[in-house]
Design an enzyme around this catalytic site. Structure first.
Site, PDB file in Angstrom:
ATOM      1  N   HIS A 141      -1.430  29.088 -16.427  1.00 43.10           N
ATOM      2  CA  HIS A 141      -2.450  27.926 -16.102  1.00 43.10           C
ATOM      3  C   HIS A 141      -2.692  27.363 -14.959  1.00 43.10           C
ATOM      4  O   HIS A 141      -3.894  27.100 -14.678  1.00 43.10           O
ATOM      5  CB  HIS A 141      -1.763  26.880 -17.299  1.00 43.10           C
ATOM      6  CG  HIS A 141      -2.378  25.728 -17.136  1.00 43.10           C
ATOM      7  ND1 HIS A 141      -3.649  25.448 -17.688  1.00 43.10           N
ATOM      8  CD2 HIS A 141      -2.106  24.324 -16.628  1.00 43.10           C
ATOM      9  CE1 HIS A 141      -4.195  24.314 -17.816  1.00 43.10           C
ATOM     10  NE2 HIS A 141      -3.311  23.417 -17.028  1.00 43.10           N
ATOM     11  N   LYS A 260      -6.105  11.430 -19.710  1.00 42.40           N
ATOM     12  CA  LYS A 260      -5.112  11.918 -20.297  1.00 42.40           C
ATOM     13  C   LYS A 260      -4.402  10.923 -21.555  1.00 42.40           C
ATOM     14  O   LYS A 260      -3.894  11.237 -22.408  1.00 42.40           O
ATOM     15  CB  LYS A 260      -4.097  12.251 -19.562  1.00 42.40           C
ATOM     16  CG  LYS A 260      -4.415  13.622 -18.582  1.00 42.40           C
ATOM     17  CD  LYS A 260      -4.398  14.775 -19.434  1.00 42.40           C
ATOM     18  CE  LYS A 260      -4.717  15.885 -18.499  1.00 42.40           C
ATOM     19  NZ  LYS A 260      -4.550  17.285 -18.902  1.00 42.40           N
TER      20      LYS A 260
HETATM   21 CA    CA Z   1      -0.883  18.526 -19.994  1.00 45.17          CA
END
Ligand code: CA
Length: 424
Positions: A141, A260
């Protein structure tokens, strides 16, 4: 081996083949039936075992766990009793449920009094987290995201020397089933543009797992990689919802913020670290060698299958990511050792998310950002529609499970539907 994990054990409670919840699992959660006070339960087959009802009838008397640990809105009080008390509790529950044990099996009104069908209860957020850390521990990632922004130098110099993470927000952690509003924020379309205030056009999921801790040591003391397992209660599936366009504009210089913190969702059953023991495997070799406090012995990665599905409002779900927790570069013991190496204290029911988990193959990437490569390669749904990111009224769900020796230790799922942004 932990006796409760013995693959040969069977229960007198019917457990269908392929169930996430055989007698070897016994995960803990908080359930509510009708408008009764929430209680702590354990999943077995398609039933919830009511631990408060058992406590009231003195099945756990010898364990000296207070009633409040079982009649509660959260698992926090139970988690505070510590690793070894919960291990003993899990053993006591396993004994009561075994095929060869008649004690509970022959009691009156077993179904309804102690065992409640799952479809009759609502599962609540299992913990009230005190603190939430999100790591960034999948090398695939970190490399994928790095490549998009720095093609020549995708991994920053610190990445292989420590588990990178940031402190997230707890107030917006929600359980499976919660509908999530598309967030709004500042967006720019290209460098130099003036920002606009709009609903995100790049709503994304992040496929993660998270661990939940017991009470740690006093502030100032660290937890070593050797000690880490004793401070980890269990794990849940974690979806760290993200708004990529908001993130791109706001993340410099302090990292993600409003992109987020609008929502993260978790699965309702906490699978104990004990139940995951049989599925431990070695991780990738760490090169360069890590500093001493990050060294560890034994197998610290866990083989957990992970799948992400997108279900449009009027179509069947489509599998969009088929991945595994074993791809983690940094393991939980290292994450906890690093989190506390400066004397930072951890508390009961803190939550530590892995960071987005991506494997080597493109179909194992853990976010739409990577799966569609920032929207360049849209995914096709079962009804022929395309997705670069997540649309309104889409439902995203993540499943996780371990499987070996015909024993499946499942996490259930985390499932959330996206609703349109609120009008101003
Ligand atoms: Ca994350």
């Amino acid at each position: 081996m932990i006796e409760v994990n013995d693959p040969k054990l069977t229960s007198w409670v019917p457990v269908e083949a392929g169930s996430d919840f055989p007698i070897q699992n016994l995960p803990f959660g908080v359930f509510q039936k009708d408008d009764h006070h929430p209680r702590v339960g354990v999943a077995i087959g398609n039933f919830v075992l009511d631990l408060y009802a058992l406590q009231q009838d003195d099945y756990f008397g010898a364990l000296l766990i207070p009633d409040e640990a079982f009649r509660s809105y959260t698992l926090n009080a139970l988690i505070k009793t510590g690793k070894f008390k919960i291990r003993a509790l899990r053993f006591a529950i396993s004994m009561l449920l075994r095929s060869d044990n008649e004690t509970l099996k022959n009691s009156a009104n077993i179904y309804g009094k102690y065992l409640i069908p799952m479809e009759e209860v609502k599962m609540l957020l299992p913990i009230e987290p005190g603190d939430y850390t999100d790591f960034y521990s999948s090398i695939q990632h970190a490399t994928n995201i790095g490549k998009m922004f720095r093609p020549d130098n995708p991994l920053l110099p610190n990445w292989k020397h420590m588990p990178i993470g940031y402190h997230g927000r707890c107030s917006s952690i929600v359980p499976t089933g919660t509908e999530i509003r598309r967030p709004k924020g500042q967006i720019i379309y290209k460098d130099g543009d003036a920002p606009q205030f709009k609903a995100t056009e790049q709503l994304d999921f992040e496929l993660e797992m998270a661990f939940i801790t017991h009470e740690g040591k006093m502030q100032g003391l660290n937890i070593t990689t050797e000690e880490a397992d004793d401070f980890i209660f269990g794990m849940v599936i974690f979806n760290d919802w993200s708004a990529r366009d908001i993130q791109r504009w706001e993340y410099v210089p302090l990292g993600p913020f409003l992109s987020k913190n609008f929502a993260s969702s978790i699965s309702p059953w906490v699978v104990t670290l004990d139940a995951l023991e049989p599925f431990r495997i070695p991780g990738e070799k760490q090169e360069p060698e890590v500093l001493d406090y990050l060294k560890f012995n034994g197998d610290k990665n866990i083989d957990i299958h992970l799948q992400v599905y997108i279900e449009p409002e009027f179509a069947d779900p489509t599998l969009v990511s088929d991945s595994n927790y074993k791809y983690m570069y940094w393991n939980m013991a290292q994450q906890l050792a690093h989190q506390t190496i400066n004397g930072c204290n951890v508390r009961a029911a803190d939550i530590y998310a892995s960071g987005t988990i991506s494997g080597n193959e493109p179909n194992s990437y853990g976010s739409m950002m990577e799966l569609t490569w920032r929207g360049a390669n849209p995914l096709t749904m079962s009804d022929g529609s395309e997705r670069k990111f997540i649309n309104d009224y889409d439902t995203v769900f993540i499943k996780a499970w371990c499987e070996k020796n015909n024993v499946r230790i499942g996490f259930g799922e985390v499932r959330n539907k996206i609703l349109p942004a609120f009008k101003q």
